[in-house]
Design an enzyme around this catalytic site. Structure first.
Site, PDB file in Angstrom:
ATOM      1  N   TYR A 185       0.821  -1.210   0.000  1.00 32.09           N
ATOM      2  CA  TYR A 185       0.000   0.000   0.000  1.00 32.09           C
ATOM      3  C   TYR A 185       0.856   1.261   0.000  1.00 32.09           C
ATOM      4  O   TYR A 185       1.777   1.410   0.795  1.00 32.09           O
ATOM      5  CB  TYR A 185      -0.921   0.030   1.231  1.00 32.09           C
ATOM      6  CG  TYR A 185      -1.699   1.335   1.339  1.00 32.09           C
ATOM      7  CD1 TYR A 185      -2.757   1.597   0.478  1.00 32.09           C
ATOM      8  CD2 TYR A 185      -1.344   2.304   2.275  1.00 32.09           C
ATOM      9  CE1 TYR A 185      -3.451   2.792   0.546  1.00 32.09           C
ATOM     10  CE2 TYR A 185      -2.038   3.502   2.361  1.00 32.09           C
ATOM     11  CZ  TYR A 185      -3.090   3.736   1.495  1.00 32.09           C
ATOM     12  OH  TYR A 185      -3.773   4.929   1.563  1.00 32.09           O
ATOM     13  N   HIS A 226      -4.168  16.086  -3.011  1.00 35.92           N
ATOM     14  CA  HIS A 226      -4.547  16.247  -1.611  1.00 35.92           C
ATOM     15  C   HIS A 226      -4.389  17.685  -1.121  1.00 35.92           C
ATOM     16  O   HIS A 226      -4.788  18.009   0.003  1.00 35.92           O
ATOM     17  CB  HIS A 226      -3.726  15.295  -0.734  1.00 35.92           C
ATOM     18  CG  HIS A 226      -4.184  13.867  -0.813  1.00 35.92           C
ATOM     19  ND1 HIS A 226      -4.445  13.232  -2.004  1.00 35.92           N
ATOM     20  CD2 HIS A 226      -4.433  12.948   0.157  1.00 35.92           C
ATOM     21  CE1 HIS A 226      -4.833  11.991  -1.770  1.00 35.92           C
ATOM     22  NE2 HIS A 226      -4.841  11.792  -0.463  1.00 35.92           N
ATOM     23  N   ASN A 249       1.106  11.795   5.928  1.00 37.99           N
ATOM     24  CA  ASN A 249       0.330  10.887   6.763  1.00 37.99           C
ATOM     25  C   ASN A 249       0.709  11.063   8.230  1.00 37.99           C
ATOM     26  O   ASN A 249       1.725  10.563   8.687  1.00 37.99           O
ATOM     27  CB  ASN A 249       0.598   9.437   6.324  1.00 37.99           C
ATOM     28  CG  ASN A 249      -0.654   8.599   6.396  1.00 37.99           C
ATOM     29  OD1 ASN A 249      -1.544   8.879   7.174  1.00 37.99           O
ATOM     30  ND2 ASN A 249      -0.716   7.560   5.577  1.00 37.99           N
ATOM     31  N   TYR A 269     -18.868  32.405  45.677  1.00 37.02           N
ATOM     32  CA  TYR A 269     -18.132  31.274  45.116  1.00 37.02           C
ATOM     33  C   TYR A 269     -17.036  31.723  44.152  1.00 37.02           C
ATOM     34  O   TYR A 269     -15.992  31.069  44.043  1.00 37.02           O
ATOM     35  CB  TYR A 269     -19.082  30.341  44.361  1.00 37.02           C
ATOM     36  CG  TYR A 269     -20.059  29.579  45.219  1.00 37.02           C
ATOM     37  CD1 TYR A 269     -20.051  29.678  46.605  1.00 37.02           C
ATOM     38  CD2 TYR A 269     -21.000  28.736  44.633  1.00 37.02           C
ATOM     39  CE1 TYR A 269     -20.957  28.980  47.383  1.00 37.02           C
ATOM     40  CE2 TYR A 269     -21.906  28.026  45.395  1.00 37.02           C
ATOM     41  CZ  TYR A 269     -21.887  28.162  46.783  1.00 37.02           C
ATOM     42  OH  TYR A 269     -22.779  27.465  47.539  1.00 37.02           O
ATOM     43  N   ARG A 280     -14.239  32.509  46.673  1.00 35.20           N
ATOM     44  CA  ARG A 280     -13.948  31.467  47.642  1.00 35.20           C
ATOM     45  C   ARG A 280     -13.537  30.156  46.980  1.00 35.20           C
ATOM     46  O   ARG A 280     -12.717  29.403  47.513  1.00 35.20           O
ATOM     47  CB  ARG A 280     -15.187  31.243  48.510  1.00 35.20           C
ATOM     48  CG  ARG A 280     -14.913  30.435  49.758  1.00 35.20           C
ATOM     49  CD  ARG A 280     -16.149  29.963  50.502  1.00 35.20           C
ATOM     50  NE  ARG A 280     -17.362  30.696  50.242  1.00 35.20           N
ATOM     51  CZ  ARG A 280     -18.580  30.173  50.434  1.00 35.20           C
ATOM     52  NH1 ARG A 280     -18.713  28.918  50.852  1.00 35.20           N
ATOM     53  NH2 ARG A 280     -19.663  30.872  50.186  1.00 35.20           N
ATOM     54  N   PHE A 299      -1.958   7.058  12.397  1.00 34.64           N
ATOM     55  CA  PHE A 299      -2.298   8.380  11.861  1.00 34.64           C
ATOM     56  C   PHE A 299      -3.596   8.922  12.456  1.00 34.64           C
ATOM     57  O   PHE A 299      -3.917  10.093  12.275  1.00 34.64           O
ATOM     58  CB  PHE A 299      -2.473   8.285  10.343  1.00 34.64           C
ATOM     59  CG  PHE A 299      -3.443   7.205   9.928  1.00 34.64           C
ATOM     60  CD1 PHE A 299      -4.805   7.376  10.071  1.00 34.64           C
ATOM     61  CD2 PHE A 299      -2.986   6.008   9.414  1.00 34.64           C
ATOM     62  CE1 PHE A 299      -5.694   6.377   9.716  1.00 34.64           C
ATOM     63  CE2 PHE A 299      -3.865   5.000   9.045  1.00 34.64           C
ATOM     64  CZ  PHE A 299      -5.236   5.187   9.203  1.00 34.64           C
ATOM     65  N   GLU A 344     -12.078   5.209   4.781  1.00 31.16           N
ATOM     66  CA  GLU A 344     -11.733   5.913   6.025  1.00 31.16           C
ATOM     67  C   GLU A 344     -13.050   6.256   6.712  1.00 31.16           C
ATOM     68  O   GLU A 344     -13.556   7.382   6.642  1.00 31.16           O
ATOM     69  CB  GLU A 344     -10.893   7.150   5.686  1.00 31.16           C
ATOM     70  CG  GLU A 344      -9.585   6.758   5.008  1.00 31.16           C
ATOM     71  CD  GLU A 344      -8.933   7.889   4.221  1.00 31.16           C
ATOM     72  OE1 GLU A 344      -9.433   9.031   4.273  1.00 31.16           O
ATOM     73  OE2 GLU A 344      -7.928   7.614   3.543  1.00 31.16           O
TER      74      GLU A 344
END
Length: 607
Positions: free
Chosen positions: A117, A147, A260, A348, A351, A397, A482
């Protein structure tokens, strides 16, 4: 200057070469000189010039002739093995060059036409499509170009440089299948601050930060835009040329190796953690000043209370309050003015600062640990294990770890703004503060801090939406290949936005508290808090009548971003810790040991 790494016996030696027209014999002699230089009895080797040796190039194990010209047979940064004739300590084999043996593995995969791959196949849905050897370079280049599909404003040069640094760090671990030449090119670009145009939007955080890292790689290839201090924004090709750099030429798997991983998430996440830690420390100082202005009590910070609920962050915050307000160390005229009042306890928002601010400190520590681990992890796919002679596809990844952590960080740090806005309300409301309405004289003619408080409220409300976790969402991508993603890029970006809002709200509180001091004069607060007041007054004047306010808020915000408020208060906190807790001196500016003091308990207000 070119240089080569030469293996002699059990050592790797770097040999610079000012003239590559020298011979391999010169390189070997020079390496031997360096080897024997610091060895007793010259390591048992006679004069280097008299030694007979064989030289091989580590990659491919090709034998080199002693008369070969270096520039003809070696490339810059090549690795060479020397075998000394008759030497029993010399290797009987040619070892792979450190961190580079995976290149031989990749060469084998390509030559033997194995289906692996991202090396000999397409990507994502195209993982079963085998690519011809003649098109493997084009495969990697196409990956980067296709990409590079991000949108939005580009990351700032500082953030892009951090992104590049983290990617270099991952690749240098040696599990990504990238050549030393390409890694060296990236380091040169980093050193020259030649930084690619990286849009901030487009990553879903698995399979890594593909779009941002592709844009980062695109510039290194000499395509798209780049920025440098010398050129500003320009075509990447010309920016690289202006710095004497060559575009990266991608080899098998290198395009995939460059994109990646989770470096977009972690680079922004690292900045978020640092800024969160900075504002959390300074929030304690600001809240202590507000407590003084509102004439609060220090009883709530008694160490015995916090030993009964010993969360580290809670104890740390209470210690800081004691260090800034302790009446024996830093007498306060404001505190003396209301010592015998009939108030029993505070609201509060004052405190409970140790409990509310404290969990923020613990949240930051938790997230810091995850981000540090992520920064120093190999997050590629597939991973190249040269010692095993194989590549393995996995899921390092996936950005779920930093995504979840940064969502948690945003939720935690936001609370500093939430509680700060309520303290601003108390400072501005005369029924709660005993100060003029909105901290200004001639109310009505002047509106004072009325809208500054509205701004704080608006930022807190905006944070409530931004604190919705992005990592609870997932959308399937790449044709269901994915099918679960982290959305970590958005988690990181909105965490930074939340933290900026927190800084701005606390800047408004600090301005308001200092304005409140003006109405209590001539009495003075403790020495460290007076120093904080002086710091603020060095950039912002007291509010006598209405004027343009945004510039004042921005000036004090800058003090907080630059940690100047903490730098003023830190010496007093450290001194207090040193005097009261001698056995637990801080090992870092923010890491105090919080064990209770063994000396008699110090006086607190309203006893």
């Amino acid at each position: 200057m070119p240089r080569f790494t030469v293996h002699v016996r059990d050592e790797w030696l770097t040999v610079p070469c000012k003239d590559t027209s020298y011979t391999i014999n010169w390189l070997g002699v020079e390496a031997l000189k360096r080897y024997v230089k610091n060895k007793p009895d010259n390591g048992g080797i006679p004069q280097a010039k008299e030694v007979r040796f064989a030289a091989r190039r580590c990659q491919g194990q090709g034998l080199l002739d002693a008369d070969d010209i270096i520039e003809d047979v070696l490339e810059d940064n090549d690795f060479v093995e020397l075998e000394i004739e008759g030497d029993t300590m010399s290797s009987d084999f040619i070892p792979s060059q450190p961190g580079m043996s995976y290149l031989e593995l990749l060469d084998t995969i390509v030559k033997e036409k194995k289906v692996v791959y991202g090396i000999t196949t397409g990507f994502g849905k195209f993982a079963r499509t085998v690519i011809p050897i003649s098109k493997l370079k084009e495969l990697q280049e196409n990956l980067i170009r296709s990409h590079s599909a991000g949108l939005g404003r580009p990351l700032s040069p500082e953030r892009t440089r951090m992104l590049l640094a983290l990617r270099i760090n991952v690749l240098a671990k040696g599990y990504s299948g990238i050549s030393l030449e390409t890694l060296h090119n990236m380091i040169q670009a980093f050193n020259a601050s030649c930084l690619s145009y990286v849009p901030e939007k487009g990553t879903v955080g698995a399979s890594g930060d593909l779009a941002p890292l592709a844009h980062l790689a695109l510039g290194l290839m000499g395509e798209g835009k780049m920025w440098s201090p010398k050129s500003g924004w320009a075509d990447a090709k010309y920016v690289l040329e202006a710095h004497g750099l060559k575009p990266v030429s991608l080899k098998p798997k290198e395009g995939l190796a460059l994109i990646n991983g989770t470096q977009m998430i972690t680079s922004l996440g690292a900045e978020a953690v640092e800024r969160a830690e900075s504002i959390a420390m300074q929030a304690d100082v600001i809240a202590a000043l507000t407590l003084e202005v509102l004439k609060g009590t220090t009883k709530a910070f008694d160490s015995d209370i916090h030993e009964l609920r010993p969360h580290p962050g809670q104890k740390e915050v209470a210690l800081r309050f004691r260090a800034l307000l302790d009446s024996d160390h830093h007498p306060s005229e404001i505190a003396e003015s209301h010592r015998f009042c009939d108030r029993v306890q505070d609201a509060y928002t004052m405190r409970c600062c140790p409990q509310v601010h404290g969990v923020v400190n613990d949240t930051i520590a938790f997230v810091r640990n995850i981000i540090n681990t992520e920064i120093n992890s190999a997050t590629d796919n597939p991973m190249v294990f040269s010692e095993r002679g194989e590549t393995i596809s996995g899921g390092n990844f996936h950005g779920e770890y930093p995504a979840k952590a940064l969502d948690y960080l945003a939720i935690g740090v936001h609370e500093l703004a939430s509680i700060s806005e309520r303290r601003i309300e108390r400072l501005c409301n005369p029924s709660l503060s005993e100060l003029p309405a909105f901290l200004v004289n001639e109310g009505g003619l002047n509106s004072g801090f009325m809208i500054a408080h509205c701004t704080a409220a608006a930022l807190v409300s905006e944070n409530k939406v931004l604190c919705h976790p992005s990592s609870v969402d997932s959308l399937s991508t790449s044709a269901a290949t994915e099918d679960h993603v982290s959305m970590g890029g958005w988690a990181a970006r909105k965490a930074l936005r939340v933290i900026e809002h927190v800084e701005q709200v606390l800047a408004i509180e600090l301005l308001a508290a200092c304005q409140g001091i003006e109405f209590l004069r001539p009495v003075r607060t403790t020495t460290p808090l007076e120093k904080v007041y002086d710091l603020v007054r060095s950039v912002v004047k007291p509010w006598i009548k209405d004027r343009f306010m945004s510039a004042d808020i921005e000036a004090v915000h800058r003090l907080l971003v630059d940690q100047k408020v903490w730098n003023v208060a830190k010496p007093y906190i450290e001194k207090y810790c040193t005097e009261l807790l001698p056995e637990s001196r801080p090992s870092s500016p923010t890491a105090f040991s919080l064990d209770p003091p063994t000396s008699p308990r110090k006086r607190v207000r309203h006893e």
